[in-house]
Design a protein around this motif. Structure first.
Motif, PDB file in Angstrom:
ATOM      1  N   ALA A  42       0.839  -1.200   0.000  1.00 40.08           N
ATOM      2  CA  ALA A  42       0.000   0.000   0.000  1.00 40.08           C
ATOM      3  C   ALA A  42       0.869   1.243   0.000  1.00 40.08           C
ATOM      4  N   LEU A 106      -3.205   0.360  -3.883  1.00 43.61           N
ATOM      5  CA  LEU A 106      -3.014  -0.995  -3.393  1.00 43.61           C
ATOM      6  C   LEU A 106      -2.501  -1.878  -4.523  1.00 43.61           C
ATOM      7  N   ALA A 119      -5.630  -6.213   2.260  1.00 47.36           N
ATOM      8  CA  ALA A 119      -5.481  -4.892   1.651  1.00 47.36           C
ATOM      9  C   ALA A 119      -5.889  -3.789   2.618  1.00 47.36           C
TER      10      ALA A 119
END
Length: 239
Positions: A42, A106, A119
């Motif tokens: 991320a 992401l 995520a």
């Protein structure tokens, strides 16, 4: 006695967790989060001036961009973007930087199940790394209902394919044990209660869903403990 799963875990056992922050030099914040062989990177950019036309300029907005491991983005990935955006907007203190947009990208490195929770956890760690003001943290966990009706925590890709139903649960959690100087962007002195996001696929009974909530909330405390330790650690090139 609980029946062992293919990978040797019990029904309530999580896969090993790892988290590295400040892994991308050009991002304002970044994190690499893994749950077993599921890995998501991320990156946070912003806040940058201005919001989209359909956004309230008196508040900060959040933009989420999902990048699959391979191929083009499809309907499922767009849905993940929407869920992530709503979840992350709900934990951000959006009145602090009005008329700005924070972008969260992401990148899926590998998908071996429970991808969406992975995520969300990666994005939360990256937001903290970027110093984005937060009401609390978002801690995500996946629960699945197998054919026999048992609830499996943190299912793998193979387990997901054999499940009757699947639930992604996101719980709010503040980080009491983090030193104020280490994480000034997290507001609050008590662990939050309730649930931020619940995404369900397949058909499950009310009792099964309540069991998922119970198991998920218990597991989220373990992930929270791990997240606390990760946020307390300082990598050499942190400012």
């Amino acid at each position: 006695m609980e029946v062992a799963r293919v990978d040797g875990r019990t029904l309530n056992q999580l896969r090993p967790l790892t988290c590295s922050r400040n892994v991308l030099n050009r991002a304002h914040g970044s994190a690499r989060w893994s749950q077993g062989d599921t890995i998501v990177l991320a990156a946070v950019y912003g806040p940058k001036a201005g919001t989209r036309k359909d956004e309230n300029p008196e508040k900060a907005s959040v933009e989420v961009i999902w990048k699959p491991k391979s191929g083009l983005i499809g309907k499922e990935e767009r849905e993940c973007e929407m869920i992530l955006r709503r979840t992350l907007q709900s934990i951000c203190l959006r009145t602090v930087n009005p008329n700005t947009t924070t972008s969260i990208i992401l990148q899926v490195i590998n998908d071996d199940g429970s991808l969406l929770p992975c995520a969300i956890n990666a994005a939360t760690a990256a937001l903290v790394d970027a110093g984005i003001p937060l009401k609390h943290l978002a801690v995500a966990i996946a629960c699945g209902i197998e054919e026999r009706g048992s609830v499996l925590l943190d299912p793998t890709k193979l387990e997901e394919q054999k499940m009757d139903a699947f639930s992604c649960l996101v719980f709010p959690n503040s980080v009491l044990s983090i030193r104020p100087e280490a994480s000034p962007q997290v507001e609050g002195e008590k662990t939050e209660h309730g649930i931020i996001t619940s995404v369900n696929r397949g058909v499950m009974s009310v009792d099964s869903y309540l069991q998922c909530l119970e198991r998920g909330r218990s597991a989220s405390s373990k992930i929270s403990d791990f997240l606390r330790r990760s946020l307390q650690s300082r990598v050499p090139n942190d400012s």
